[in-house]
Design a protein around this motif. Sequence first.
Motif, PDB file in Angstrom:
ATOM      1  N   LEU A  44      -5.198   1.454   9.399  1.00  0.00           N
ATOM      2  CA  LEU A  44      -5.508   1.974   8.068  1.00  0.00           C
ATOM      3  C   LEU A  44      -6.854   2.688   8.069  1.00  0.00           C
ATOM      4  N   LYS A  45      -7.848   2.117   8.702  1.00  0.00           N
ATOM      5  CA  LYS A  45      -9.173   2.746   8.732  1.00  0.00           C
ATOM      6  C   LYS A  45      -9.117   4.087   9.460  1.00  0.00           C
ATOM      7  N   GLU A  46      -8.434   4.125  10.579  1.00  0.00           N
ATOM      8  CA  GLU A  46      -8.337   5.373  11.342  1.00  0.00           C
ATOM      9  C   GLU A  46      -7.591   6.458  10.556  1.00  0.00           C
ATOM     10  N   ALA A  47      -6.458   6.064   9.953  1.00  0.00           N
ATOM     11  CA  ALA A  47      -5.655   7.043   9.222  1.00  0.00           C
ATOM     12  C   ALA A  47      -6.391   7.548   7.981  1.00  0.00           C
ATOM     13  N   CYS A  56     -16.205   5.565   1.391  1.00  0.00           N
ATOM     14  CA  CYS A  56     -15.398   4.878   0.389  1.00  0.00           C
ATOM     15  C   CYS A  56     -15.017   3.510   0.935  1.00  0.00           C
ATOM     16  N   ASN A  57     -14.392   2.693   0.101  1.00  0.00           N
ATOM     17  CA  ASN A  57     -13.990   1.350   0.502  1.00  0.00           C
ATOM     18  C   ASN A  57     -12.547   1.114   0.103  1.00  0.00           C
ATOM     19  N   LEU A  58     -11.754   0.686   1.077  1.00  0.00           N
ATOM     20  CA  LEU A  58     -10.353   0.363   0.833  1.00  0.00           C
ATOM     21  C   LEU A  58     -10.159  -1.140   0.867  1.00  0.00           C
ATOM     22  N   LEU A  59      -9.207  -1.599   0.088  1.00  0.00           N
ATOM     23  CA  LEU A  59      -8.884  -3.023   0.055  1.00  0.00           C
ATOM     24  C   LEU A  59      -7.421  -3.198   0.465  1.00  0.00           C
ATOM     25  N   LEU A  60      -7.228  -3.912   1.588  1.00  0.00           N
ATOM     26  CA  LEU A  60      -5.887  -4.189   2.074  1.00  0.00           C
ATOM     27  C   LEU A  60      -5.508  -5.616   1.668  1.00  0.00           C
ATOM     28  N   THR A  61      -4.519  -5.721   0.785  1.00  0.00           N
ATOM     29  CA  THR A  61      -4.044  -7.028   0.330  1.00  0.00           C
ATOM     30  C   THR A  61      -2.775  -7.383   1.106  1.00  0.00           C
ATOM     31  N   VAL A  62      -2.772  -8.580   1.726  1.00  0.00           N
ATOM     32  CA  VAL A  62      -1.650  -8.995   2.579  1.00  0.00           C
ATOM     33  C   VAL A  62      -1.120 -10.344   2.090  1.00  0.00           C
ATOM     34  N   GLU A  63       0.184 -10.435   2.021  1.00  0.00           N
ATOM     35  CA  GLU A  63       0.830 -11.709   1.682  1.00  0.00           C
ATOM     36  C   GLU A  63       1.959 -11.939   2.686  1.00  0.00           C
ATOM     37  N   TYR A  64       1.874 -13.059   3.401  1.00  0.00           N
ATOM     38  CA  TYR A  64       2.890 -13.354   4.408  1.00  0.00           C
ATOM     39  C   TYR A  64       4.235 -13.664   3.750  1.00  0.00           C
ATOM     40  N   THR A  65       5.278 -13.305   4.471  1.00  0.00           N
ATOM     41  CA  THR A  65       6.625 -13.721   4.072  1.00  0.00           C
ATOM     42  C   THR A  65       6.967 -15.010   4.839  1.00  0.00           C
ATOM     43  N   GLU A  66       8.038 -15.672   4.492  1.00  0.00           N
ATOM     44  CA  GLU A  66       8.399 -16.947   5.128  1.00  0.00           C
ATOM     45  C   GLU A  66       8.750 -16.755   6.595  1.00  0.00           C
ATOM     46  N   THR A  67       9.164 -15.570   6.975  1.00  0.00           N
ATOM     47  CA  THR A  67       9.572 -15.345   8.383  1.00  0.00           C
ATOM     48  C   THR A  67       8.603 -14.423   9.132  1.00  0.00           C
ATOM     49  N   TYR A  68       7.419 -14.217   8.575  1.00  0.00           N
ATOM     50  CA  TYR A  68       6.421 -13.396   9.283  1.00  0.00           C
ATOM     51  C   TYR A  68       5.997 -14.138  10.537  1.00  0.00           C
ATOM     52  N   PRO A  69       5.870 -13.489  11.699  1.00  0.00           N
ATOM     53  CA  PRO A  69       5.781 -12.041  11.982  1.00  0.00           C
ATOM     54  C   PRO A  69       7.105 -11.387  12.372  1.00  0.00           C
ATOM     55  N   ASP A  70       8.237 -12.088  12.189  1.00  0.00           N
ATOM     56  CA  ASP A  70       9.505 -11.435  12.495  1.00  0.00           C
ATOM     57  C   ASP A  70       9.938 -10.495  11.363  1.00  0.00           C
ATOM     58  N   SER A  71       9.201 -10.490  10.292  1.00  0.00           N
ATOM     59  CA  SER A  71       9.441  -9.556   9.181  1.00  0.00           C
ATOM     60  C   SER A  71       8.086  -9.023   8.709  1.00  0.00           C
ATOM     61  N   LEU A  72       8.115  -7.910   8.064  1.00  0.00           N
ATOM     62  CA  LEU A  72       6.857  -7.312   7.592  1.00  0.00           C
ATOM     63  C   LEU A  72       6.258  -8.146   6.473  1.00  0.00           C
ATOM     64  N   ASP A 114      -4.059   9.207  -5.111  1.00  0.00           N
ATOM     65  CA  ASP A 114      -2.936   8.273  -5.154  1.00  0.00           C
ATOM     66  C   ASP A 114      -1.869   8.662  -4.132  1.00  0.00           C
ATOM     67  N   LYS A 115      -1.670   9.957  -3.955  1.00  0.00           N
ATOM     68  CA  LYS A 115      -0.704  10.415  -2.959  1.00  0.00           C
ATOM     69  C   LYS A 115      -1.150  10.024  -1.549  1.00  0.00           C
ATOM     70  N   ASP A 116      -2.458  10.125  -1.315  1.00  0.00           N
ATOM     71  CA  ASP A 116      -2.975   9.725  -0.005  1.00  0.00           C
ATOM     72  C   ASP A 116      -2.699   8.244   0.243  1.00  0.00           C
ATOM     73  N   LEU A 117      -2.892   7.419  -0.780  1.00  0.00           N
ATOM     74  CA  LEU A 117      -2.647   5.981  -0.629  1.00  0.00           C
ATOM     75  C   LEU A 117      -1.169   5.703  -0.346  1.00  0.00           C
ATOM     76  N   CYS A 118      -0.290   6.481  -0.985  1.00  0.00           N
ATOM     77  CA  CYS A 118       1.142   6.313  -0.708  1.00  0.00           C
ATOM     78  C   CYS A 118       1.463   6.693   0.736  1.00  0.00           C
ATOM     79  N   ASP A 119       0.865   7.766   1.206  1.00  0.00           N
ATOM     80  CA  ASP A 119       1.090   8.184   2.589  1.00  0.00           C
ATOM     81  C   ASP A 119       0.544   7.155   3.570  1.00  0.00           C
ATOM     82  N   LEU A 120      -0.617   6.579   3.254  1.00  0.00           N
ATOM     83  CA  LEU A 120      -1.198   5.554   4.121  1.00  0.00           C
ATOM     84  C   LEU A 120      -0.328   4.303   4.141  1.00  0.00           C
TER      85      LEU A 120
END
Length: 254
Positions: free
Chosen positions: A121-124, A51-67, A91-97
Amino acid sequence: MVDAHYAEEQTNEVEILQSIYPTELEILHSEVPQKFTISIDIEDDDEIRPCNLLLTVEYTETYPDSLPLFEISLTPNTLPPPTDIEAELSDKDLCDLTDRLRELGEECLGMAMVFSMSTGLKEAATQRLVEKTAELIRVKEAKIQKEIEADQAKFIGTQVTRASFLEWKAKFDLETKDHLSRLAGEAGEERARRAVSGGKKDEDKRLTGRQLFEQDRSLAQSDSTFIADGDVAVDASLFVQEDDGLSSDAGSDE
């Protein structure tokens, strides 16, 4: 407005990620704070369904001191429908991941963490698919074993124990006693009926043809209905008289 320090750290991390994921990373927003996606393939290793997962990331103004803000999704595929032993992420698996990546990110606060999040994410996800696939296989094998045992049970009789034998014998003896009692009762009724009728059987009490003829003269007359044109009618009473006469003559000779 993003602080210059954070902007520099974010820009440097994106450049490193582009070198690691030259084809998997796609920039969605190039201005600081940046937004991008990373495609993560879960490969088929003969144990799990790819399967293929897509990880979408958006930085916050204080990243990396915040998630960073992030989201996990499944990309559509053109694979045939899964078999009964091929697991898929729900969907539950995605929530757990997602929860797992949040925990991982919190452990890395203050440092660049997107690479750790993508590899985590890939390992989990792979581990979850392995576990779900193993469970599907276990359920199928248990079902097959149950069917085999059911088929084998058809050829195996009930095991006889002392208790079951005594129970069967008591039931058999009772049924035998009832049967013999019923036969004895029927025999007694037959003897009583024969005693009342003088010991003669039913067939012994049947009237002979002559007796029927003598009691009902209409029997002779009823035959006239079968006489065709030109036939000669016979008076049956004449035969009775003649028979009587022969009887009387025979008596006189004696």
